[in-house]
Design a protein around this motif. Structure first.
Motif, PDB file in Angstrom:
ATOM      1  N   GLU B  27       0.830  -1.198   0.000  1.00 15.11           N
ATOM      2  CA  GLU B  27       0.000   0.000   0.000  1.00 15.11           C
ATOM      3  C   GLU B  27       0.869   1.253   0.000  1.00 15.11           C
ATOM      4  O   GLU B  27       0.637   2.208  -0.742  1.00 15.11           O
ATOM      5  CB  GLU B  27      -0.892  -0.047   1.235  1.00 15.11           C
ATOM      6  N   VAL B  28       1.895   1.214   0.849  1.00 11.12           N
ATOM      7  CA  VAL B  28       2.790   2.363   0.939  1.00 11.12           C
ATOM      8  C   VAL B  28       3.591   2.524  -0.334  1.00 11.12           C
ATOM      9  O   VAL B  28       3.711   3.621  -0.891  1.00 11.12           O
ATOM     10  CB  VAL B  28       3.740   2.171   2.141  1.00 11.12           C
ATOM     11  N   GLY B  29       4.123   1.417  -0.827  1.00 11.22           N
ATOM     12  CA  GLY B  29       4.925   1.487  -2.043  1.00 11.22           C
ATOM     13  C   GLY B  29       4.102   2.041  -3.190  1.00 11.22           C
ATOM     14  O   GLY B  29       4.543   2.925  -3.941  1.00 11.22           O
ATOM     15  N   TYR B  30       2.883   1.563  -3.286  1.00  9.33           N
ATOM     16  CA  TYR B  30       2.001   1.988  -4.367  1.00  9.33           C
ATOM     17  C   TYR B  30       1.726   3.487  -4.282  1.00  9.33           C
ATOM     18  O   TYR B  30       1.787   4.208  -5.271  1.00  9.33           O
ATOM     19  CB  TYR B  30       0.696   1.196  -4.247  1.00  9.33           C
ATOM     20  N   ARG B  31       1.482   3.945  -3.055  1.00  7.34           N
ATOM     21  CA  ARG B  31       1.197   5.353  -2.825  1.00  7.34           C
ATOM     22  C   ARG B  31       2.367   6.234  -3.243  1.00  7.34           C
ATOM     23  O   ARG B  31       2.194   7.251  -3.913  1.00  7.34           O
ATOM     24  CB  ARG B  31       0.923   5.529  -1.334  1.00  7.34           C
ATOM     25  N   LEU B  32       3.554   5.805  -2.838  1.00 12.65           N
ATOM     26  CA  LEU B  32       4.739   6.608  -3.139  1.00 12.65           C
ATOM     27  C   LEU B  32       5.034   6.631  -4.636  1.00 12.65           C
ATOM     28  O   LEU B  32       5.486   7.641  -5.171  1.00 12.65           O
ATOM     29  CB  LEU B  32       5.952   6.077  -2.373  1.00 12.65           C
ATOM     30  N   THR B  33       4.762   5.525  -5.321  1.00 13.10           N
ATOM     31  CA  THR B  33       5.048   5.534  -6.759  1.00 13.10           C
ATOM     32  C   THR B  33       4.060   6.413  -7.527  1.00 13.10           C
ATOM     33  O   THR B  33       4.306   6.760  -8.663  1.00 13.10           O
ATOM     34  CB  THR B  33       5.001   4.118  -7.373  1.00 13.10           C
ATOM     35  N   LEU B  34       2.953   6.758  -6.866  1.00  9.47           N
ATOM     36  CA  LEU B  34       1.994   7.633  -7.543  1.00  9.47           C
ATOM     37  C   LEU B  34       2.402   9.096  -7.469  1.00  9.47           C
ATOM     38  O   LEU B  34       1.863   9.942  -8.172  1.00  9.47           O
ATOM     39  CB  LEU B  34       0.608   7.483  -6.904  1.00  9.47           C
ATOM     40  N   LEU B  35       3.339   9.380  -6.555  1.00 12.56           N
ATOM     41  CA  LEU B  35       3.700  10.776  -6.331  1.00 12.56           C
ATOM     42  C   LEU B  35       4.705  11.242  -7.389  1.00 12.56           C
ATOM     43  O   LEU B  35       5.508  10.458  -7.871  1.00 12.56           O
ATOM     44  CB  LEU B  35       4.302  10.943  -4.932  1.00 12.56           C
ATOM     45  N   PRO B  36       4.638  12.564  -7.708  1.00  8.67           N
ATOM     46  CA  PRO B  36       5.476  13.069  -8.804  1.00  8.67           C
ATOM     47  C   PRO B  36       6.981  12.896  -8.541  1.00  8.67           C
ATOM     48  O   PRO B  36       7.712  12.626  -9.471  1.00  8.67           O
ATOM     49  CB  PRO B  36       5.086  14.543  -8.891  1.00  8.67           C
ATOM     50  N   GLY B  40      11.392   6.832 -10.334  1.00  5.62           N
ATOM     51  CA  GLY B  40      11.424   5.539 -11.010  1.00  5.62           C
ATOM     52  C   GLY B  40      11.019   4.406 -10.091  1.00  5.62           C
ATOM     53  O   GLY B  40       9.913   4.367  -9.597  1.00  5.62           O
ATOM     54  N   ASN B  41      11.947   3.499  -9.824  1.00  2.00           N
ATOM     55  CA  ASN B  41      11.526   2.300  -9.112  1.00  2.00           C
ATOM     56  C   ASN B  41      12.170   2.125  -7.747  1.00  2.00           C
ATOM     57  O   ASN B  41      12.148   1.057  -7.185  1.00  2.00           O
ATOM     58  CB  ASN B  41      11.780   1.077  -9.977  1.00  2.00           C
ATOM     59  N   SER B  42      12.779   3.202  -7.205  1.00  3.42           N
ATOM     60  CA  SER B  42      13.471   3.030  -5.930  1.00  3.42           C
ATOM     61  C   SER B  42      12.501   2.645  -4.819  1.00  3.42           C
ATOM     62  O   SER B  42      12.850   1.907  -3.902  1.00  3.42           O
ATOM     63  CB  SER B  42      14.216   4.300  -5.550  1.00  3.42           C
ATOM     64  N   GLU B  43      11.251   3.139  -4.906  1.00  8.20           N
ATOM     65  CA  GLU B  43      10.282   2.792  -3.870  1.00  8.20           C
ATOM     66  C   GLU B  43       9.941   1.310  -3.894  1.00  8.20           C
ATOM     67  O   GLU B  43       9.806   0.673  -2.866  1.00  8.20           O
ATOM     68  CB  GLU B  43       9.002   3.613  -4.025  1.00  8.20           C
ATOM     69  N   ALA B  62      14.090  -9.180 -14.654  1.00  7.27           N
ATOM     70  CA  ALA B  62      15.242  -8.337 -14.967  1.00  7.27           C
ATOM     71  C   ALA B  62      15.033  -6.910 -14.462  1.00  7.27           C
ATOM     72  O   ALA B  62      15.958  -6.265 -13.985  1.00  7.27           O
ATOM     73  CB  ALA B  62      15.479  -8.340 -16.473  1.00  7.27           C
ATOM     74  N   ARG B  63      13.792  -6.426 -14.535  1.00  5.89           N
ATOM     75  CA  ARG B  63      13.544  -5.031 -14.177  1.00  5.89           C
ATOM     76  C   ARG B  63      12.459  -4.937 -13.129  1.00  5.89           C
ATOM     77  O   ARG B  63      11.617  -5.821 -12.996  1.00  5.89           O
ATOM     78  CB  ARG B  63      13.129  -4.239 -15.427  1.00  5.89           C
ATOM     79  N   ILE B  64      12.515  -3.830 -12.410  1.00  3.29           N
ATOM     80  CA  ILE B  64      11.489  -3.608 -11.393  1.00  3.29           C
ATOM     81  C   ILE B  64      10.342  -2.817 -12.022  1.00  3.29           C
ATOM     82  O   ILE B  64      10.507  -1.659 -12.403  1.00  3.29           O
ATOM     83  CB  ILE B  64      12.098  -2.865 -10.180  1.00  3.29           C
ATOM     84  N   GLU B  65       9.224  -3.493 -12.203  1.00  3.37           N
ATOM     85  CA  GLU B  65       8.048  -2.876 -12.826  1.00  3.37           C
ATOM     86  C   GLU B  65       6.885  -3.009 -11.864  1.00  3.37           C
ATOM     87  O   GLU B  65       6.743  -4.053 -11.211  1.00  3.37           O
ATOM     88  CB  GLU B  65       7.665  -3.638 -14.107  1.00  3.37           C
ATOM     89  N   THR B  66       6.026  -2.002 -11.833  1.00  3.64           N
ATOM     90  CA  THR B  66       4.909  -2.026 -10.893  1.00  3.64           C
ATOM     91  C   THR B  66       4.097  -3.324 -10.994  1.00  3.64           C
ATOM     92  O   THR B  66       3.895  -4.013  -9.999  1.00  3.64           O
ATOM     93  CB  THR B  66       3.978  -0.820 -11.134  1.00  3.64           C
ATOM     94  N   ALA B  67       3.696  -3.659 -12.216  1.00  6.50           N
ATOM     95  CA  ALA B  67       2.815  -4.825 -12.361  1.00  6.50           C
ATOM     96  C   ALA B  67       3.498  -6.100 -11.883  1.00  6.50           C
ATOM     97  O   ALA B  67       2.884  -6.967 -11.262  1.00  6.50           O
ATOM     98  CB  ALA B  67       2.389  -4.971 -13.823  1.00  6.50           C
ATOM     99  N   GLU B  68       4.802  -6.184 -12.169  1.00  4.32           N
ATOM    100  CA  GLU B  68       5.537  -7.394 -11.787  1.00  4.32           C
ATOM    101  C   GLU B  68       5.693  -7.485 -10.272  1.00  4.32           C
ATOM    102  O   GLU B  68       5.569  -8.550  -9.679  1.00  4.32           O
ATOM    103  CB  GLU B  68       6.941  -7.391 -12.432  1.00  4.32           C
ATOM    104  N   VAL B  69       5.986  -6.338  -9.654  1.00  4.52           N
ATOM    105  CA  VAL B  69       6.178  -6.324  -8.201  1.00  4.52           C
ATOM    106  C   VAL B  69       4.864  -6.687  -7.513  1.00  4.52           C
ATOM    107  O   VAL B  69       4.828  -7.517  -6.596  1.00  4.52           O
ATOM    108  CB  VAL B  69       6.674  -4.941  -7.724  1.00  4.52           C
ATOM    109  N   VAL B  70       3.778  -6.075  -7.978  1.00  3.58           N
ATOM    110  CA  VAL B  70       2.473  -6.338  -7.376  1.00  3.58           C
ATOM    111  C   VAL B  70       2.146  -7.819  -7.494  1.00  3.58           C
ATOM    112  O   VAL B  70       1.751  -8.467  -6.526  1.00  3.58           O
ATOM    113  CB  VAL B  70       1.382  -5.473  -8.053  1.00  3.58           C
ATOM    114  N   ASN B  71       2.377  -8.364  -8.679  1.00  2.86           N
ATOM    115  CA  ASN B  71       2.079  -9.785  -8.865  1.00  2.86           C
ATOM    116  C   ASN B  71       2.974 -10.663  -7.991  1.00  2.86           C
ATOM    117  O   ASN B  71       2.523 -11.628  -7.385  1.00  2.86           O
ATOM    118  CB  ASN B  71       2.243 -10.153 -10.338  1.00  2.86           C
ATOM    119  N   TYR B  72       4.260 -10.292  -7.920  1.00  6.61           N
ATOM    120  CA  TYR B  72       5.199 -11.105  -7.144  1.00  6.61           C
ATOM    121  C   TYR B  72       4.812 -11.127  -5.662  1.00  6.61           C
ATOM    122  O   TYR B  72       4.871 -12.160  -5.008  1.00  6.61           O
ATOM    123  CB  TYR B  72       6.617 -10.561  -7.318  1.00  6.61           C
ATOM    124  N   LEU B  73       4.408  -9.980  -5.154  1.00 10.83           N
ATOM    125  CA  LEU B  73       4.099  -9.904  -3.719  1.00 10.83           C
ATOM    126  C   LEU B  73       2.700 -10.410  -3.372  1.00 10.83           C
ATOM    127  O   LEU B  73       2.436 -10.779  -2.241  1.00 10.83           O
ATOM    128  CB  LEU B  73       4.252  -8.464  -3.220  1.00 10.83           C
TER     129      LEU B  73
END
Lengths: 466, 313
Positions: B27-36, B40-43, B62-73
């Motif tokens: 939830e927190v990660g998602y929120r922070l990635t929405l902020l301007p 990139g993907n440090s969050e 190979a890369r940190i992508e929102t959809a992949e992270v969400v699915n992985y977790l």
């Protein structure tokens, strides 16, 4: 919704339910049926199916139309069941002691001694109260008005009692009106009765309340739900072989506070797996050394090892003789007529009429290893004919008309489906018999196989009080 | 009670708590990635690290992508800490111990497990991740509520509590450790101004961004947040609160069994250090070292408990 008999007379015990059903639409009944299913799924009443990976936990289909037995019918059944289970226990005591019945020539010697279910290691053992099979299920079919026959005895580790209890729970929750309008004998005492039975056969020299456990093969066993259910309702530990150890001449379980002595083991694993020192050496499920303790009277194993000798299908046809031999009275409940293929004239009849008969392997169970003649193809019949000819001693046969039907809810309303009945009997300081039992129903039209592994379902079973 | 039963109850509770914590982190990660200002993907990297899933993720993607992270977790079966795996493991433990847990507990856990995959897939496809994360937290709360309301206050309860609070302490410490750099006093002294977004995110991850204001009247100060999550006795997810529960549960066990094993003293010692702790001194001697010590001590306590109560026979 109508569907009771289609113009035929509704039998007396069913009157109340028939009029209730008429007051409900098919849609309403199907809705209730779906609610019941979701209740079962939520409570986790599932059974594991071997070899079916994706659906490894399945529900046994439940039919909401109850199966009803009148008080008078039940009285007769109860008397017949008590006579039968006492005779079967007397038979086991005899077989593992003086073998009078074999000397008298009433049961063939080789049928017992060469039977895979006969456990020679049990010879001379003295189980508490002389009881071998404390927990039994006697499979019964109705063959006419107030006329019942025994289809099969289960004296090893009969299962299904948890379904009997949960079916009632679900019915009372969903259809309270029905219970207000009918006086249905309760079944909920079973766990208490089971506990009292187990306590009554504890080793006799105890000066404290006996410690009881339920021994399960584990989570992957098809009846695991029932094992945990019974342990829970009795308030005793559910253990696996790995939780038990024999040390210092006692059976101990490994608890959070170290080792604790165990006195009575209600085991739900087969004889073969009970003790790798005596039976199957590769067994990981059992407890090394438990059998010696049992013989020394330090622990009670329920049911005793070797009870399979009483429910073997080849022994079944001799049960009426067994009852007469030990009780001196004719059997109250008859067997379903059975052709014993070890007898040449009966074998000849079976081979000739195979397409009309149900043919069973004497060592098969769970609806496997059987042929239902009328429902089989020519090729299947021929295949069985070859098997029976090659090994006649391994088979028995029964007529197919034995199973009565009961109205059952299907896609196109109520229609008759074949049912049997498994009352559950407990034998300890006295006999305890729960009114009713588990009704299994063959859900496929025309099918005679009620086993859950073969597309069977269950019904709540009512014994009406007067 | 069987040692194996205690072990299963303990892990059931740990995995239910972990499922909830993974949802909180997401939830927190998602929120922070929405902020301007998200670079990139440090969050997401920080989220994966807090969840203890960074190495596992990078081995697969190979890369940190929102959809992949969400699915992985949430849904990856091969990730032992994904919400799906946590629910499956918790349920497996519960199912093995149906005799020990109440019907209410079993039903809440079982229905969460049964409903999760379809619900998660639908929510993700419909762009409703926040609703899904709320749902997970609701289910976890339902389970805990069912437990607190129905379970006997005997060893069953204590072993379940031990699992819950060891996991929660570990989780709070990990969140702090991953974000410790924003909590350091130099951060403010360095003049860049405190990154209040980061601070508020830490509080959100423990559902405390509002309660914090009631305890510390002034604006977000990094050391106050550290104090709140480590030493505060009112904050129910603080390390100290977790240890109050652990000490109480171990005392309950000792009373009902009539014996006090060494692990009870270990927990009391850790609690004493938290009670007597001073945030200023902790920050001076190094927050990261403090947290690393704490996590190691927490793990040590877990294995002492497993030994003392014969979890493995």
């Amino acid at each position: 919704m109508r569907g009771f008999g289609k113009g035929r007379r509704v039998r007396e015990p069913y009157r109340g339910v028939a009029s209730w059903l008429e007051g409900h639409t098919g849609e309403a009944l199907h809705r209730k049926s779906r609610q019941a299913e979701s209740m079962f799924r939520r409570t986790g009443i599932t059974f594991a199916v071997y070899g079916a990976q994706e659906a490894s936990e399945r529900l046994i289909p439940f039919d909401i139309v109850p199966r009803i037995i009148s008080a008078a019918e039940w009285r007769k059944l109860a008397a017949g069941i008590e006579q039968r289970v006492r005779a079967l226990n007397a038979f086991m005591y005899d077989i593992y002691h003086r073998q009078e019945i074999l000397r008298a020539g009433r049961v063939p010697v080789d049928l017992v001694i060469q039977n895979a279910a006969f456990v020679p290691e049990m010879m001379g053992a003295e189980p508490p109260r002389g009881i071998y099979s404390h927990i039994m299920g006697i499979d019964i079919v109705r063959t006419g008005e107030n006329e019942f026959s025994v289809l099969e005895d289960n004296t090893r580790t009969p299962s299904g009692v948890s379904y009997m209890l949960e079916n009632r729970e679900t019915m009372m929750h969903m259809l309270p009106d029905l219970f207000r309008a009918n006086r249905v004998a309760p079944v909920e005492r079973y766990p208490e009765d089971l506990r009292a039975t187990l306590e009554s056969v504890a080793p006799s020299n105890l000066d404290r309340e006996p410690t009881i456990v339920v021994l399960t093969p584990g989570l992957h066993n098809s009846a695991y739900f029932e094992h945990s259910f019974l342990a829970d309702r009795m308030g005793v530990e559910l253990v696996e072989g790995q939780d038990l150890v024999v040390t210092g001449g006692q059976l101990m379980m490994k608890t959070t506070q170290g080792l604790k002595q165990v006195d009575v083991v209600y085991r739900r694993i087969d004889d073969d797996f009970l003790d790798p020192l005596v039976f199957n050496r590769d067994s990981m499920l059992g407890v090394p050394g438990i059998f010696d303790l049992y013989r020394a009277g330090r622990v009670t194993i329920v049911n005793a090892p070797g009870t399979g000798i009483a429910d073997d299908k080849s022994i079944y046809s001799y049960v009426p003789d067994i009852i007469e031999f030990y009780t001196g009275r004719p059997p109250i409940l008859q067997n379903v007529h059975t052709y014993n293929c070890r007898k040449p004239d009966e074998l000849a009849y079976v081979l000739e009429h195979m397409a009309e008969l149900v043919v069973k392997e004497t060592h098969g169970s769970g609806g496997y290893g059987m042929l239902v003649g009328p429902a089989s193809t020519k090729a299947q019949v021929e295949e069985f004919r070859a098997k029976v000819s090659a090994n006649p001693n391994g088979y028995i046969a029964q007529p197919t008309l034995a199973l009565s039907t009961c109205p059952t809810l299907g896609d196109d309303g109520l229609s008759p489906r074949h049912v049997d009945l498994r009352p559950f009997v407990l034998l300890g300081d006295r006999m305890r018999l729960t009114p009713g039992g588990l009704t299994r129903v063959a859900l496929r039209k025309g099918s005679l196989v009620v086993n859950s592994s073969q597309g069977g379902g269950t019904k709540d079973t009512w014994v009406l009080e007067e | 009670m069987l040692g194996r039963t205690a072990n299963d109850l303990y892990w059931m509770a740990r995995y239910m708590e972990r499922a909830e914590n993974i949802a909180r982190l997401l939830e927190v990660g998602y929120r922070l990635t929405l902020l301007p200002q998200d670079s990139g993907n440090s969050e997401w990297r920080a989220t994966l690290r807090s969840a203890g899933c960074e190495a596992g993720y990078l081995a697969r993607h190979a890369r940190i992508e929102t959809a992949e992270v969400v699915n992985y977790l949430l849904l990856d079966k091969d990730n032992a800490s994904s919400v799906l795996s946590c629910l499956a493991t918790a349920r497996r433990n519960a199912r093995a111990q149906r005799t020990a847990i109440t019907r209410d507990m079993w039903e809440s856990l079982n229905s969460a497990f049964l409903d999760f995959p379809a619900h998660a897939t639908a929510c993700i496809a419909g762009g409703e991740l926040p609703q899904l994360l709320d749902w997970i937290r609701d289910r976890s709360a339902l389970f805990r509520g069912a437990m607190l309301n129905t379970i006997l206050r005997n060893d069953t309860f204590y072993f379940t509590q031990l699992g819950t609070f060891l996991e929660r302490a570990d989780n709070t410490a990990r969140i702090l450790d991953v974000k410790y750099y924003v909590l350091l006093p130099e951060n403010e002294l360095a003049g860049g101004g405190v990154d209040t977004t980061q601070l508020s995110a830490i509080l959100r991850s423990v559902s405390a961004h509002r309660s914090f204001r009631w305890v510390y009247r002034d604006a977000f100060k990094p050391w106050h947040i550290a104090d709140f999550l480590i030493l505060n006795h009112e904050m129910p997810r603080s390390l100290r609160s977790c240890y109050v529960e652990l000490v109480n549960s171990l005392a309950g066990l000792a009373a009902s069994y009539g014996a006090m094993p060494p692990c009870a003293a270990t927990a009391e010692e850790i609690l004493r250090r938290l009670q007597g702790g001073d945030m200023k001194r902790i920050l001076q001697s190094g927050l990261h070292d403090f947290l690393a010590d704490f996590i190691a001590g927490n793990n040590r306590l877990a294995s002492e408990i497993a030994g003392a109560y014969h979890f493995n026979g």
